[in-house]
Every structure is written in structure tokens, then in C-alpha cells.
Design an enzyme around this catalytic site. Structure first.
Site, PDB file in Angstrom:
ATOM      1  N   THR A  11      -4.176  30.522  -4.494  1.00  0.00           N
ATOM      2  CA  THR A  11      -5.175  30.558  -5.573  1.00  0.00           C
ATOM      3  C   THR A  11      -6.380  29.666  -5.286  1.00  0.00           C
ATOM      4  O   THR A  11      -7.507  29.996  -5.640  1.00  0.00           O
ATOM      5  CB  THR A  11      -4.503  30.139  -6.905  1.00  0.00           C
ATOM      6  OG1 THR A  11      -3.545  31.144  -7.237  1.00  0.00           O
ATOM      7  CG2 THR A  11      -5.492  29.984  -8.031  1.00  0.00           C
ATOM      8  N   SER A  55       1.045  32.568  -1.402  1.00  0.00           N
ATOM      9  CA  SER A  55       2.036  31.708  -0.735  1.00  0.00           C
ATOM     10  C   SER A  55       3.430  32.327  -0.653  1.00  0.00           C
ATOM     11  O   SER A  55       4.251  31.875   0.134  1.00  0.00           O
ATOM     12  CB  SER A  55       2.097  30.344  -1.419  1.00  0.00           C
ATOM     13  OG  SER A  55       2.625  30.453  -2.718  1.00  0.00           O
ATOM     14  N   THR A  87       0.424  27.738  -4.867  1.00  0.00           N
ATOM     15  CA  THR A  87       1.357  26.805  -5.509  1.00  0.00           C
ATOM     16  C   THR A  87       2.755  27.382  -5.710  1.00  0.00           C
ATOM     17  O   THR A  87       3.699  26.637  -5.952  1.00  0.00           O
ATOM     18  CB  THR A  87       0.817  26.374  -6.893  1.00  0.00           C
ATOM     19  OG1 THR A  87       0.693  27.535  -7.719  1.00  0.00           O
ATOM     20  CG2 THR A  87      -0.516  25.665  -6.772  1.00  0.00           C
ATOM     21  N   ASP A  88       2.873  28.739  -5.605  1.00  0.00           N
ATOM     22  CA  ASP A  88       4.173  29.333  -5.958  1.00  0.00           C
ATOM     23  C   ASP A  88       5.305  28.893  -5.033  1.00  0.00           C
ATOM     24  O   ASP A  88       6.466  28.858  -5.453  1.00  0.00           O
ATOM     25  CB  ASP A  88       4.080  30.866  -5.958  1.00  0.00           C
ATOM     26  CG  ASP A  88       3.272  31.378  -7.143  1.00  0.00           C
ATOM     27  OD1 ASP A  88       3.044  30.591  -8.087  1.00  0.00           O
ATOM     28  OD2 ASP A  88       2.859  32.555  -7.130  1.00  0.00           O
TER      29      ASP A  88
HETATM   30  N1  ASP Z   1       0.134  33.304  -6.386  1.00  0.00           N
HETATM   31  C1  ASP Z   1      -0.531  32.121  -5.925  1.00  0.00           C
HETATM   32  C2  ASP Z   1       0.104  31.682  -4.630  1.00  0.00           C
HETATM   33  O1  ASP Z   1       1.120  31.020  -4.650  1.00  0.00           O
HETATM   34  C3  ASP Z   1      -0.428  31.082  -6.962  1.00  0.00           C
HETATM   35  C4  ASP Z   1      -1.160  29.821  -6.680  1.00  0.00           C
HETATM   36  O2  ASP Z   1      -1.714  29.590  -5.632  1.00  0.00           O
HETATM   37  O3  ASP Z   1      -1.180  28.991  -7.584  1.00  0.00           O
HETATM   38  O4  ASP Z   1      -0.432  31.985  -3.599  1.00  0.00           O
END
Ligand code: ASP
Length: 224
Positions: A11, A55, A87-88
Site C-alpha cells: 500500500t 505483500s 502490511t498484510d
Molecule cells: N494489501 C496490502 C499489502 O499487504 C496492504 C498494505 O500494504 O497495507 O500489500
């Protein structure tokens, strides 16, 4: 001081074109560094794209590639490393790298809960805090760190506990430190770490099972 930044997508790098419904990883490592601006004056920043994916696409092979990349950066003079990603899976990739990171050089992972075009996007601030953490002598010997919302967490303890809050990352034992007015302050001694050799063979698919108080088991995920 040389700090190397490797971007993996997520993200923090996702933008949306007018015709699109959702965001996609588009910003490069250089774009991310540019978003922080003059606060980095005085540091020698080396930025590189490693991956450009959400991710959940990151594999063990990718993480081993990041490990090799980070080690090479240190050989080439980097005194701190930052990886930017989604973050995932941040808590999992941080923990995995912490199990094999055998240098005192700080390796910091970060992301953002809001994408760059959203109001209040916190990616640039999180990246600045991560770079300051990677550059701080106080961070040496602490293994892999996760920096989000100015809090510095140890990879061993940190968890993503919320879907959208900018303060989504927390540690059961509390954070180890904070980035405050461009200084990096720790209030805890580092936890004992267990460091293993880098796996020599491919890591096979692993089934994750959730056991519940009833006797049934639920397949949560298969990591391919
Ligand atoms: N879907 C995103 C990822 O993990 C979420 C994020 O980056 O917060 O790539």
C-alpha cells in the site's frame, strides 16, 4: 552514512489512475525516498526496487533474495537497511528475516496503512522514521525492527492488529522505542534472539491449521 532502501510494493507504493477502481503498486524506491524530501539531507541514500507486489505475493524465495540483497548492501558500505512492503504479511516477513539476520547492522521493515493519494497518508513519515532508525547507532544489535507510526517494534513480538488504523502494529510486550523529533530513543534492552543459518534448500509449502476449542480444524492458508 550510507542507508540502503529496498522496495517490495504494498500500500505504501500503491496509486490509482482515474479509470481504476483500486490501487496498484506503482511507486518505485526512488519515488518513496523523494516523498520524504530534505529531511534526509546528510545521509547517503541508495534506493532499489526489489519487487512491486501486494505483500501476500511475497514468497520465502523472495525473502531470501532480500536477505542476500541486504547483506550485499552491507558489504558495499551500508550501515542500515530499510525494506518497504505491504502490511498484510509484514509481521511474518520481519519474523522470518529476524531468524536469519546475523549482523549487528539494523534491518528495518516498514509499510503504510494509507496509500499515497489518501488524505493523511503516513508512508513518507513512516519511511523517514525507518531511515532514522536504520541510521541510529542505538539500533545496532537489535535484529530486525518494524517501524510504524513512529513506534519501533522488535520483529519477534510485533503483530498487525487492525485493518485500517495507522497504529495497527503493536507488540505484546510493548514497543522497544520511539522516533521522536528526529531522534531514535529506546527504552528497553533488546530481547534474546535466536539466529539460525540461512536455509540451504527450498522451503516446501507449509499448511497452517487453526485449532479451536471444538475438535474441528480449519485450514487457514497454504503458503506456496
Ligand atoms: N494489501 C496490502 C499489502 O499487504 C496492504 C498494505 O500494504 O497495507 O500489500
Amino acid at each position: 552514512k550510507k542507508i540502503s532502501i529496498g522496495s517490495l510494493g504494498g500500500t505504501v507504493s500503491m496509486t490509482k489512475e482515474a479509470s481504476e477502481a483500486g490501487v496498484k503498486p506503482r511507486l518505485t524506491a526512488d519515488d518513496l525516498v523523494a516523498s520524504v524530501g530534505h529531511s534526509l539531507d546528510g545521509l547517503d541514500i541508495h534506493a532499489e526496487n526489489i519487487l512491486q507486489v501486494p505483500s501476500t505475493y511475497i514468497t520465502f524465495q523472495n525473502m531470501l533474495q532480500c536477505f542476500d540483497w541486504a547483506k550485499q548492501q552491507v558489504k558495499d558500505g551500508a550501515e542500515g537497511i530499510v525494506l518497504t512492503q505491504g502490511t498484510d504479511t509484514l509481521e511474518e516477513t520481519a519474523y522470518f528475516l529476524d531468524l536469519i539476520w546475523d549482523l549487528d547492522v539494523p534491518l528495518v521493515l516498514m509499510g503504510a496503512m494509507r496509500s499515497p493519494q489518501q488524505a493523511g497518508a503516513e508512508g513518507p513519515g513512516n519511511l523517514l522514521a525507518s531511515i532514522l532508525t536504520a541510521a541510529s547507532a542505538n539500533s545496532r544489535g537489535r535484529g530486525v525492527l518494524v517501524v510504524m507510526n513512529n513506534w519501533i517494534h522488535e520483529a519477534r513480538w510485533v503483530q498487525k492488529n487492525h485493518t485500517s488504523d495507522v497504529d495497527a502494529f503493536q507488540s505484546q510486550v510493548g514497543p522497544s522505542g520511539i522516533v521522536f523529533e528526529n531522534t531514535c530513543q529506546y527504552f528497553k534492552a533488546p530481547s534474546k534472539r535466536y539466529v539460525f543459518a540461512k536455509p540451504k534448500h527450498d522451503i516446501p509449502p507449509v499448511f497452517l491449521w487453526e485449532s479451536s476449542f471444538s475438535d474441528s480444524l480449519t485450514v487457514l492458508d497454504v503458503i506456496a
